[in-house]
Write an enzyme that holds these catalytic residues in place. Sequence first.
Site, short mmCIF file in Angstrom:
data_model
loop_
_atom_site.label_atom_id
_atom_site.label_comp_id
_atom_site.label_asym_id
_atom_site.label_seq_id
_atom_site.Cartn_x
_atom_site.Cartn_y
_atom_site.Cartn_z
N GLU A 212 28.95 35.18 28.85
CA GLU A 212 28.83 35.06 30.30
C GLU A 212 29.02 33.61 30.76
O GLU A 212 29.64 33.35 31.80
CB GLU A 212 27.48 35.59 30.77
CG GLU A 212 27.23 37.07 30.46
CD GLU A 212 28.11 38.01 31.27
OE1 GLU A 212 28.84 37.52 32.16
OE2 GLU A 212 28.07 39.23 31.03
N ARG A 216 32.26 32.76 33.18
CA ARG A 216 31.88 32.43 34.55
C ARG A 216 31.86 30.93 34.81
O ARG A 216 32.43 30.45 35.79
CB ARG A 216 30.52 33.03 34.88
CG ARG A 216 30.46 34.54 34.70
CD ARG A 216 29.21 35.13 35.32
NE ARG A 216 28.92 36.45 34.78
CZ ARG A 216 28.26 37.41 35.43
NH1 ARG A 216 27.80 37.18 36.65
NH2 ARG A 216 28.03 38.58 34.87
N ASP A 345 35.52 46.58 26.17
CA ASP A 345 36.61 46.57 27.14
C ASP A 345 37.52 45.35 27.08
O ASP A 345 38.73 45.46 26.90
CB ASP A 345 36.05 46.76 28.55
CG ASP A 345 34.92 45.78 28.89
OD1 ASP A 345 34.41 45.11 27.98
OD2 ASP A 345 34.55 45.69 30.08
N GLU A 480 36.73 45.89 39.02
CA GLU A 480 37.83 46.36 38.16
C GLU A 480 38.89 47.16 38.91
O GLU A 480 40.10 47.00 38.65
CB GLU A 480 37.27 47.17 36.99
CG GLU A 480 36.58 46.34 35.93
CD GLU A 480 35.19 45.88 36.33
OE1 GLU A 480 34.69 44.89 35.77
OE2 GLU A 480 34.60 46.52 37.24
N THR A 569 38.72 37.20 32.30
CA THR A 569 38.07 38.47 32.64
C THR A 569 37.06 38.32 33.76
O THR A 569 36.46 39.31 34.18
CB THR A 569 37.41 39.08 31.38
OG1 THR A 569 37.13 40.47 31.61
CG2 THR A 569 36.14 38.33 31.02
#
Length: 581
Positions: A212, A216, A345, A480, A569
Amino acid sequence: MLPPSRQDYVSINLSGQRSGSYNNGKQWRRQSCWRKWKQLSRLQRSLILFTLVLLFICGMASFPTVSEHLTGSRSSCSLFKFTSFSWHGAVIDTEQGTEGPKDGENKDNLPVHQEPRPTNQSGIAPRSDPPLKVVRDAFRHAWKGYKEFAWGHDELRPISKSYSEWFGLGLTLIDALDTMWILGLKEEFEEARAWVSTELSFNRNVDVNLFESTIRILGGLLSTYHLTGDSLFLDKAKDIGSRLMPAFKTPSKIPYSDVNIGKGTAHPPRWTSDSTVAEVTSIQLEFRELTRLTQDPQYQAAVSEVMKQVHQLEGKLDGLVPMFINTNSGQFTHQGIYTLGARADSYYEYLLKQWIQGGKTEDQLLEDYLQAVEGVKKNLLQKSSPGGLTFVGEVSHGQFSPKMDHLVCFLPGTLALGAHNGLPADHMDLAKELMETCYQMYVQMETGLSPEIVHFNMHQGSIRDIDVKLADRHNLLRPETVESLFYLYRFTNDQKYQQWGWEILQSFNKYTKVSSGGFTSINNVRDPEYPSPRDKMESFFLGETLKYLYLLFSEQPGLVSLDQYVFNTEAHPLPIWPSSV
């Protein structure tokens, strides 16, 4: 009180014959009228018929006006009354009888949605507002809540007008930096930059999640540096990048999930020695770019070693990977479960995007991606009943489950990106089919918002295609689907994808917008009367969801060109390397 009885007739009540008496009365009236009609002259009957026909014609001619008036009188009660929608060209205002803006009359050259002006606080945008403005307004409203109630903290709690901390590093602010730059929100960007310059410090005794923090914070800082050229963000990126490196000091070189960025130590979760496959294989774009910018090879070497090991591991199913990997042994664990949802994913997303980032030279990454797509087709792809929606399910120890996470809706965009970069054309065909399915996950819900997880019906005779379990009905403001809509529109120019995105944006505004500032995730997408707010605005709503909506509505293909940038992502664009690199 009953009316006084009349004395000039006799009333007879036959029990059980009420309906018969009523019908007989009607028959008598019909016979009486017919006798009177026959008694009229031919001229009288002709005049009556002519008058009736004339009245009928006048009534039909005036019907649209009457219908408009009646519809208008109800519009204040109807929150979902949609009228004509035109993306390009002149738009006629049906209420005012005036011609709306033409191409070039608004600076964004974007569609004007023909929506009745709300007479309440529904949150639906007036029809005169172009979509780019609506997205900017949504961002400003979210930023207003964050600035007033959560400034410098990780996440806004808009209902309670407070905040929550995850790492204590201003996560929402950093995640939103490049969004503000892309949306042209200079004032908001400058106040955020001032905070980064004076308040943001990574020299803190705090545990952060490697994945994360990478996607981010590191990704957000690198992206903002490239978009602005401001070295402040590169300096901060170097700082956090170096502080995350202890995570790779494991027996297998598969990184730990957590790092203390102040102490320089790392560890797995308290309950296991495993990391998720998605987390350890979705940090590559950022660390590879950090090496390119700093010329320090340690960052790219660490993440490339992870990809090399995962490439050669046993336990895959036709290129599909399990969800967990052990940091001590370097082997897959909890084998037999294969999904494109949570915990796996972005592994597939980063196979393709690393190949694109590096100039399409790393054949191993491309081979793994192509094999995985074929594995999806062979093992996970099915159609629902009765509508025949193409969906991606899961396999658990040989058993197929028609369960699909909303997270899987990244796949249409990824497939389209691959096709745009020269991969098989049938990838685009599949992308379009899956895009329709992801849209249906929204439109078939009462709020127009997708749940976190759906189950598809596959049995013949099913009444509906999609079922949602009670525990899966929440919506976290995820990006998404709008992410994939952005890719599909960029590559096909099919305006239906903009239309779908507009509908989703309106639903966000209607059901998740908090009047005092911010947006909230909700618990129940199937209850439009009370969707049950969760009192949390995830940082990715500003970092991803609104950014992708803005790019979807933009008619400027050069705005973050997909031939020059690849998105991580967390929707932070990083440059595609020159071919000489």
